[in-house]
Design a protein around this motif. Structure first.
Motif, PDB file in Angstrom:
ATOM      1  N   ASN A  93       0.843  -1.193   0.000  1.00 41.35           N
ATOM      2  CA  ASN A  93       0.000   0.000   0.000  1.00 41.35           C
ATOM      3  C   ASN A  93       0.881   1.247   0.000  1.00 41.35           C
ATOM      4  OD1 ASN A  93      -1.820   2.063   0.424  1.00 41.35           O
ATOM      5  ND2 ASN A  93      -2.870   1.089   2.135  1.00 41.35           N
ATOM      6  N   PRO A  94       1.164   1.828  -1.167  1.00 42.60           N
ATOM      7  CA  PRO A  94       2.051   3.003  -1.230  1.00 42.60           C
ATOM      8  C   PRO A  94       1.464   4.244  -0.574  1.00 42.60           C
ATOM      9  CG  PRO A  94       1.012   2.623  -3.353  1.00 42.60           C
ATOM     10  CD  PRO A  94       0.655   1.442  -2.491  1.00 42.60           C
ATOM     11  N   PHE A  95       0.148   4.273  -0.356  1.00 42.67           N
ATOM     12  CA  PHE A  95      -0.469   5.449   0.257  1.00 42.67           C
ATOM     13  C   PHE A  95      -0.138   5.562   1.747  1.00 42.67           C
ATOM     14  CE2 PHE A  95      -2.882   5.232  -3.634  1.00 42.67           C
ATOM     15  CZ  PHE A  95      -3.075   6.575  -3.939  1.00 42.67           C
ATOM     16  N   LEU A  96       0.409   4.487   2.332  1.00 37.68           N
ATOM     17  CA  LEU A  96       0.859   4.560   3.715  1.00 37.68           C
ATOM     18  C   LEU A  96       2.111   5.419   3.842  1.00 37.68           C
ATOM     19  CD1 LEU A  96       0.376   0.847   4.858  1.00 37.68           C
ATOM     20  CD2 LEU A  96      -1.081   2.800   5.391  1.00 37.68           C
ATOM     21  N   LEU A  97       2.782   5.672   2.721  1.00 36.78           N
ATOM     22  CA  LEU A  97       4.009   6.464   2.725  1.00 36.78           C
ATOM     23  C   LEU A  97       3.731   7.964   2.662  1.00 36.78           C
ATOM     24  CD1 LEU A  97       6.029   4.353   0.116  1.00 36.78           C
ATOM     25  CD2 LEU A  97       6.148   4.197   2.616  1.00 36.78           C
TER      26      LEU A  97
END
Length: 310
Positions: A93-97
């Motif tokens: 999940n790249p949106f956690l970055l």
């Protein structure tokens, strides 16, 4: 991508039991992201990475969206990718970055209506504690209760026939506060089922409405922890206090046009000046009122009407 989006929307509708408005909001946010991906020649959600998200944020800024609107999109996409990871559609999940953008709105803190309803809709109700959480937060938002008023609420202070609460509030001041049908529905369900089950585990016998996992009276800290957990499940980038729900209650009533003295009575404020801190106007509301009232805008609308008639 469309099939994976639809699977997520079905999950929200049939497993999470989100309202139609909340599901429609998620759909709009995901569709907007899909359009962007296709414009950039991406073919799947798996291809999304941190660099792409930063590029997407630049695009959103160029559209002059407010930080609140952008944060809402990020929150929706973060939840969507959490689902995709769980289903094995993507690896991570790249949106956690990506952290939420600073909004500068902290006096007082409140949730916009979409976020408030989204938070309420996101509460899991598949357990006795989940049902308690749902009933409690629905009632807090319906009646603008303080934390101390929540934990000391007793069964005999609820009038279901008239949908009124008798509240012994701050400064030993008493007041009556109404609650709406949605809050009544969850409160009745909780009291008749979940509360009984929770109290039976340790053979508790008292009249406090909201109880902990052992059936005892909830504490102020217990309510704070519940609100924090519910908010973390809905949007892990934001932390709120139970008073945020009370702020939201007052703000939304005033934005809807309710007289400030009525709101003062509902909140149990001794002084009108205390209630006036809620008369701040959100940016979206300000723009809406301005566009309706600005003389030049009004003249332009009249000119447009004349043209359409001609």
């Amino acid at each position: 991508m469309d099939k994976q989006r639809d699977a997520f929307l079905d999950y929200l509708t049939y497993q999470k039991h989100y309202s139609l408005l909340t599901v429609a909001s998620y759909q709009r946010e995901i569709n907007d992201f899909i359009i962007y991906l296709r414009q950039e020649s991406y073919q799947s959600f798996q291809e999304c990475d941190y660099a792409l998200i930063r590029s997407y944020l630049v695009t959103l800024n160029k559209r002059h969206l407010s930080h609140n609107s952008i944060n809402h999109k990020l929150s929706s996409l973060r939840s969507f990718y959490k689902f995709l990871v769980r289903q094995g559609y993507v690896d991570d999940n790249p949106f956690l970055l990506v952290n939420a953008l600073k909004t500068g709105l902290r006096n007082p803190d409140f949730l916009f209506i979409d976020d408030m309803l989204g938070l309420l809709d996101s509460i899991h109700i598949d357990s006795d504690l989940g049902m308690r959480n749902k009933a409690m937060l629905e009632l807090m938002y319906a009646s603008g209760l303080r934390v101390s008023e929540v934990v000391h609420l007793t069964l005999d202070h609820i009038d279901f026939s008239h949908q009124m609460l008798f509240i012994h509030g701050k400064g030993n001041k008493d007041r009556y506060v109404p609650f709406h049908d949605e809050a009544k529905k969850w409160l009745v369900e909780y009291i008749n089922h979940a509360r009984i089950e929770l109290m039976s585990t340790t053979h508790q016998d008292h009249d406090f409405v909201f109880v902990n996992k052992r059936g005892g009276q909830l504490t102020n800290r217990g309510v704070e922890d519940i609100v924090n957990r519910c908010m973390r499940d809905y949007d892990p980038t934001r932390k709120i206090h139970p008073h945020t729900i009370r702020h939201s209650f007052a703000t939304h009533l005033l934005d809807a046009g309710m007289d400030i003295r009525v709101v003062q009575e509902l909140l149990g404020h001794a002084s009108l000046s205390t209630t006036q801190i809620y008369t701040h106007v959100t940016q979206e509301k300000l723009i809406e009122v301005y566009n309706k009232s600005c003389p030049r805008q009004a003249m332009e609308r009249l000119e447009e009407k004349k043209k359409s008639v001609d």
